[in-house]
Write a protein that holds these residues in place. Structure first.
Motif, PDB file in Angstrom:
ATOM      1  N   THR A  25      -8.497 -19.134   9.150  1.00  0.00           N
ATOM      2  CA  THR A  25      -9.554 -20.252   9.635  1.00  0.00           C
ATOM      3  C   THR A  25     -10.931 -20.298  10.336  1.00  0.00           C
ATOM      4  O   THR A  25     -11.681 -20.880  11.012  1.00  0.00           O
ATOM      5  CB  THR A  25      -8.403 -21.797  10.949  1.00  0.00           C
ATOM      6  OG1 THR A  25      -8.302 -20.186  11.830  1.00  0.00           O
ATOM      7  CG2 THR A  25      -6.819 -21.585  10.229  1.00  0.00           C
ATOM      8  N   GLY A  26     -11.551 -18.834  10.107  1.00  0.00           N
ATOM      9  CA  GLY A  26     -12.772 -18.425  10.334  1.00  0.00           C
ATOM     10  C   GLY A  26     -12.819 -18.268  12.116  1.00  0.00           C
ATOM     11  O   GLY A  26     -14.463 -18.719  11.969  1.00  0.00           O
ATOM     12  N   VAL A  27     -12.253 -17.987  12.428  1.00  0.00           N
ATOM     13  CA  VAL A  27     -12.184 -17.417  14.037  1.00  0.00           C
ATOM     14  C   VAL A  27     -11.882 -16.563  14.888  1.00  0.00           C
ATOM     15  O   VAL A  27     -12.430 -16.090  15.388  1.00  0.00           O
ATOM     16  CB  VAL A  27     -11.376 -18.803  14.788  1.00  0.00           C
ATOM     17  CG1 VAL A  27     -11.818 -19.889  15.026  1.00  0.00           C
ATOM     18  CG2 VAL A  27      -9.889 -18.934  15.244  1.00  0.00           C
ATOM     19  N   GLY A  28     -11.770 -15.964  13.408  1.00  0.00           N
ATOM     20  CA  GLY A  28     -11.302 -13.982  13.818  1.00  0.00           C
ATOM     21  C   GLY A  28     -11.850 -13.715  11.846  1.00  0.00           C
ATOM     22  O   GLY A  28     -12.313 -13.946  11.399  1.00  0.00           O
ATOM     23  N   ALA A  29     -10.647 -11.976  12.187  1.00  0.00           N
ATOM     24  CA  ALA A  29     -11.300 -10.859  11.649  1.00  0.00           C
ATOM     25  C   ALA A  29      -9.918 -10.752  11.064  1.00  0.00           C
ATOM     26  O   ALA A  29      -8.896 -10.696  11.282  1.00  0.00           O
ATOM     27  CB  ALA A  29     -11.879 -10.111  12.045  1.00  0.00           C
ATOM     28  N   ASN A  30      -9.804 -10.272   9.695  1.00  0.00           N
ATOM     29  CA  ASN A  30      -9.034  -9.609   9.096  1.00  0.00           C
ATOM     30  C   ASN A  30      -8.225  -8.381   9.552  1.00  0.00           C
ATOM     31  O   ASN A  30      -8.830  -7.445   9.989  1.00  0.00           O
ATOM     32  CB  ASN A  30      -8.901  -9.608   7.064  1.00  0.00           C
ATOM     33  CG  ASN A  30      -7.639  -9.058   6.635  1.00  0.00           C
ATOM     34  OD1 ASN A  30      -6.451  -8.801   7.140  1.00  0.00           O
ATOM     35  ND2 ASN A  30      -7.902  -8.427   5.666  1.00  0.00           N
ATOM     36  N   PRO A  31      -6.703  -8.680   9.732  1.00  0.00           N
ATOM     37  CA  PRO A  31      -6.343  -7.483  10.956  1.00  0.00           C
ATOM     38  C   PRO A  31      -5.921  -6.028  10.490  1.00  0.00           C
ATOM     39  O   PRO A  31      -6.646  -5.049  11.325  1.00  0.00           O
ATOM     40  CB  PRO A  31      -5.229  -8.130  11.068  1.00  0.00           C
ATOM     41  CG  PRO A  31      -4.731  -8.840  10.554  1.00  0.00           C
ATOM     42  CD  PRO A  31      -5.946 -10.123   9.611  1.00  0.00           C
ATOM     43  N   VAL A  32      -5.864  -6.398   9.252  1.00  0.00           N
ATOM     44  CA  VAL A  32      -6.352  -5.193   8.080  1.00  0.00           C
ATOM     45  C   VAL A  32      -6.774  -4.969   7.239  1.00  0.00           C
ATOM     46  O   VAL A  32      -6.845  -5.739   5.917  1.00  0.00           O
ATOM     47  CB  VAL A  32      -4.648  -4.621   7.784  1.00  0.00           C
ATOM     48  CG1 VAL A  32      -4.537  -3.270   7.285  1.00  0.00           C
ATOM     49  CG2 VAL A  32      -3.854  -4.516   8.935  1.00  0.00           C
ATOM     50  N   PRO A  33      -8.070  -4.882   7.384  1.00  0.00           N
ATOM     51  CA  PRO A  33      -9.128  -5.213   6.089  1.00  0.00           C
ATOM     52  C   PRO A  33      -8.372  -4.493   5.143  1.00  0.00           C
ATOM     53  O   PRO A  33      -8.285  -2.791   5.175  1.00  0.00           O
ATOM     54  CB  PRO A  33     -10.181  -4.470   6.694  1.00  0.00           C
ATOM     55  CG  PRO A  33     -10.317  -3.983   8.172  1.00  0.00           C
ATOM     56  CD  PRO A  33      -8.102  -4.763   7.958  1.00  0.00           C
ATOM     57  N   PRO A  34      -9.216  -4.643   3.836  1.00  0.00           N
ATOM     58  CA  PRO A  34      -8.858  -4.005   2.547  1.00  0.00           C
ATOM     59  C   PRO A  34      -8.994  -2.171   2.717  1.00  0.00           C
ATOM     60  O   PRO A  34      -8.550  -1.825   2.168  1.00  0.00           O
ATOM     61  CB  PRO A  34      -9.347  -4.447   1.398  1.00  0.00           C
ATOM     62  CG  PRO A  34      -9.369  -5.838   1.910  1.00  0.00           C
ATOM     63  CD  PRO A  34      -9.567  -5.831   3.234  1.00  0.00           C
ATOM     64  N   PHE A  35     -10.377  -1.620   2.821  1.00  0.00           N
ATOM     65  CA  PHE A  35     -11.002  -0.577   3.375  1.00  0.00           C
ATOM     66  C   PHE A  35      -9.350   0.192   4.068  1.00  0.00           C
ATOM     67  O   PHE A  35      -9.614   1.652   3.630  1.00  0.00           O
ATOM     68  CB  PHE A  35     -11.742  -0.639   3.443  1.00  0.00           C
ATOM     69  CG  PHE A  35     -12.113  -0.361   5.576  1.00  0.00           C
ATOM     70  CD1 PHE A  35     -11.716   0.462   5.785  1.00  0.00           C
ATOM     71  CD2 PHE A  35     -12.493  -2.034   5.655  1.00  0.00           C
ATOM     72  CE1 PHE A  35     -12.000   0.522   7.474  1.00  0.00           C
ATOM     73  CE2 PHE A  35     -13.018  -1.715   7.237  1.00  0.00           C
ATOM     74  CZ  PHE A  35     -12.710  -0.853   8.078  1.00  0.00           C
ATOM     75  N   GLN A  36      -8.625  -0.276   4.834  1.00  0.00           N
ATOM     76  CA  GLN A  36      -7.821   0.853   5.769  1.00  0.00           C
ATOM     77  C   GLN A  36      -6.736   0.972   5.023  1.00  0.00           C
ATOM     78  O   GLN A  36      -6.003   1.707   5.200  1.00  0.00           O
ATOM     79  CB  GLN A  36      -7.554   0.027   7.051  1.00  0.00           C
ATOM     80  CG  GLN A  36      -9.070  -0.745   8.129  1.00  0.00           C
ATOM     81  CD  GLN A  36      -8.913  -0.859   9.381  1.00  0.00           C
ATOM     82  OE1 GLN A  36      -7.037  -1.521   9.581  1.00  0.00           O
ATOM     83  NE2 GLN A  36      -9.321  -1.174   9.643  1.00  0.00           N
ATOM     84  N   ALA A  37      -6.026  -0.243   4.665  1.00  0.00           N
ATOM     85  CA  ALA A  37      -5.044  -0.044   3.688  1.00  0.00           C
ATOM     86  C   ALA A  37      -5.454   0.650   2.765  1.00  0.00           C
ATOM     87  O   ALA A  37      -4.899   1.503   2.023  1.00  0.00           O
ATOM     88  CB  ALA A  37      -5.010  -2.024   3.049  1.00  0.00           C
ATOM     89  N   LEU A  38      -6.388   0.497   1.785  1.00  0.00           N
ATOM     90  CA  LEU A  38      -6.463   1.699   0.405  1.00  0.00           C
ATOM     91  C   LEU A  38      -6.981   2.780   1.201  1.00  0.00           C
ATOM     92  O   LEU A  38      -5.735   3.895   0.633  1.00  0.00           O
ATOM     93  CB  LEU A  38      -8.305   1.132   0.378  1.00  0.00           C
ATOM     94  CG  LEU A  38      -8.851   1.966  -0.998  1.00  0.00           C
ATOM     95  CD1 LEU A  38      -8.046   1.092  -2.295  1.00  0.00           C
ATOM     96  CD2 LEU A  38      -9.885   2.308  -1.164  1.00  0.00           C
ATOM     97  N   ALA A  39      -6.888   3.190   2.948  1.00  0.00           N
ATOM     98  CA  ALA A  39      -6.520   4.473   2.797  1.00  0.00           C
ATOM     99  C   ALA A  39      -5.751   5.593   2.948  1.00  0.00           C
ATOM    100  O   ALA A  39      -5.241   6.315   3.500  1.00  0.00           O
ATOM    101  CB  ALA A  39      -7.651   4.158   4.106  1.00  0.00           C
ATOM    102  N   VAL A  40      -4.512   4.202   3.671  1.00  0.00           N
ATOM    103  CA  VAL A  40      -3.047   4.789   3.766  1.00  0.00           C
ATOM    104  C   VAL A  40      -2.545   4.904   2.325  1.00  0.00           C
ATOM    105  O   VAL A  40      -1.528   6.535   2.869  1.00  0.00           O
ATOM    106  CB  VAL A  40      -2.509   3.095   3.816  1.00  0.00           C
ATOM    107  CG1 VAL A  40      -1.165   3.274   4.061  1.00  0.00           C
ATOM    108  CG2 VAL A  40      -2.609   3.028   6.042  1.00  0.00           C
ATOM    109  N   MET A  41      -2.720   4.257   1.333  1.00  0.00           N
ATOM    110  CA  MET A  41      -2.771   4.038   0.394  1.00  0.00           C
ATOM    111  C   MET A  41      -2.785   6.479  -0.538  1.00  0.00           C
ATOM    112  O   MET A  41      -1.876   6.578  -0.981  1.00  0.00           O
ATOM    113  CB  MET A  41      -3.026   3.313  -0.397  1.00  0.00           C
ATOM    114  CG  MET A  41      -1.652   1.991  -0.333  1.00  0.00           C
ATOM    115  SD  MET A  41       0.065   2.777  -0.450  1.00  0.00           S
ATOM    116  CE  MET A  41      -0.208   3.491  -2.006  1.00  0.00           C
TER     117      MET A  41
END
Length: 356
Positions: free
Chosen positions: A311-327
């Protein structure tokens, strides 16, 4: 990414343990989220909990629905990447349960596709809002025991019998490291960032096991080590977290209780939700013991942040670069276990630079 209206129409793919126990109640706890469709082969099971939703036997039917804004994928692990790709190509925002994918290459493909489609892509790392993790994180960031030299994170259970379910089978994405490893890795990266190298050791310990049921992974940093451990043959348990530093040590003995609360039927946000009666135990340089009350946990925060982002009032809590690093760490541990040697992370300079 275009902003959505205040009510976000959710399509949930999968209504097994993860979909029913975690996603459904956490979604229902946020008034901005409305589950409108569920993809499941068991419509009676879904309608017993959600009588007003549309149930589609085929996930493709749900993904094609024009009145679905957010697709949540809570299926067996091998289906995560193909379903996420299909949903992104259909112009949907996507949340994927952990593990993100089976391989780092699949993760990269989805991250690039989400950027191309200008859609939200996030991974359900809900245990960032566990009481045990939040308490240990607070102790670390406030410097209670000085510079950290040794950190252990355990999720150990006692389940001596191998069960007939996909998580313990021999198909791709099965095994304890794929099941619990993403939780352990994500929390470690949130605390310490990217390691220099990874040393992994995976085993099958139980009679009849066809996938790993024991994992011991060491993340190597310049001045400390992080040990990630999970097992199915630990009766009585061990401390959830152990942290040693230059000024003392901290133990968190028991885990967060939100999963147990959900299994018991407690609605998120009910009185007592996220309360943790088990304090941190801190030992200073003189050996004196001090109890530090645990912080409250609240996994509702994940979907609250997702709603904020959409809804445009905050940021993705787990942005893709973080999920990528976990993998990248999950894959490095698998490679290390096969090679019986430490290996570095297969991340590009751009992917590394994304970390603060």
């Amino acid at each position: 990414m275009s902003q959505l209206p205040s009510t976000i129409r959710v399509g949930l793919i999968g209504y097994g343990f993860a979909g029913k126990t975690f996603h459904k109640p956490l979604l229902m706890a946020d008034p901005r989220m409305r589950i409108t469709h569920v993809a499941s082969s068991d419509s009676a099971k879904v309608h017993a909990d959600l009588p007003d939703v549309t149930v589609d036997a085929d996930p493709a039917t749900l993904i094609a629905c024009k009145d679905v804004d957010l697709v949540i994928i809570a299926t067996p692990n091998a289906h995560h990447a193909p379903l996420a790709r299909q949903a992104l190509l259909a112009g949907k925002n996507v949340v994927v349960d952990k593990p993100f994918t089976l391989t780092l290459a699949q993760a990269r493909d989805l991250v690039a596709l989400a950027a191309q489609q200008d859609k939200l892509l996030s991974v359900f790392h809900n245990r960032r809002w566990d009481s045990d993790f939040l308490s240990v994180k607070n102790a670390l960031t406030t410097g209670l025991i000085g510079r950290i030299t040794h950190f252990e994170s355990h999720i150990d259970r006692f389940r001596p019998m191998v069960r007939k379910r996909w998580r313990e089978g021999d198909q791709p994405g099965a095994g304890l490291w794929f099941d619990l490893g993403p939780h352990l890795v994500d929390q470690a990266l949130c605390l310490f960032g990217l390691p220099i190298a990874v040393h992994g050791d995976l085993m099958r310990q139980r009679n009849g096991a066809v996938s790993d049921d024991w994992a011991h992974v060491v993340l190597e940093y310049d001045h400390h080590r992080v040990i990630l451990h999970c097992s199915m043959l630990v009766a009585g348990g061990v401390p959830r977290f152990v942290m040693h530093g230059e000024k003392g040590s901290i133990l968190k003995r028991k885990p967060d209780g939100q999963e147990a609360q959900l299994l018991a039927g407690m609605a998120p946000g009910h009185d007592g939700w996220g309360y943790d009666p088990d304090p941190l135990l801190m030992y200073d340089e003189h050996g004196s013991e001090q109890e530090i009350p645990a912080l409250m946990g609240d996994q509702r925060c994940y979907y609250a942040h997702i709603a904020d982002a959409l809804t445009g009032v905050g940021a993705n809590p787990v942005p893709p670069f973080q999920a990528l690093a976990v993998m990248a760490v999950i894959e490095a541990a698998n490679q290390s276990a096969r090679a019986k040697a430490s290996v570095g992370l297969d991340l590009t300079s751009e992917e590394i630079a994304a970390w603060p």
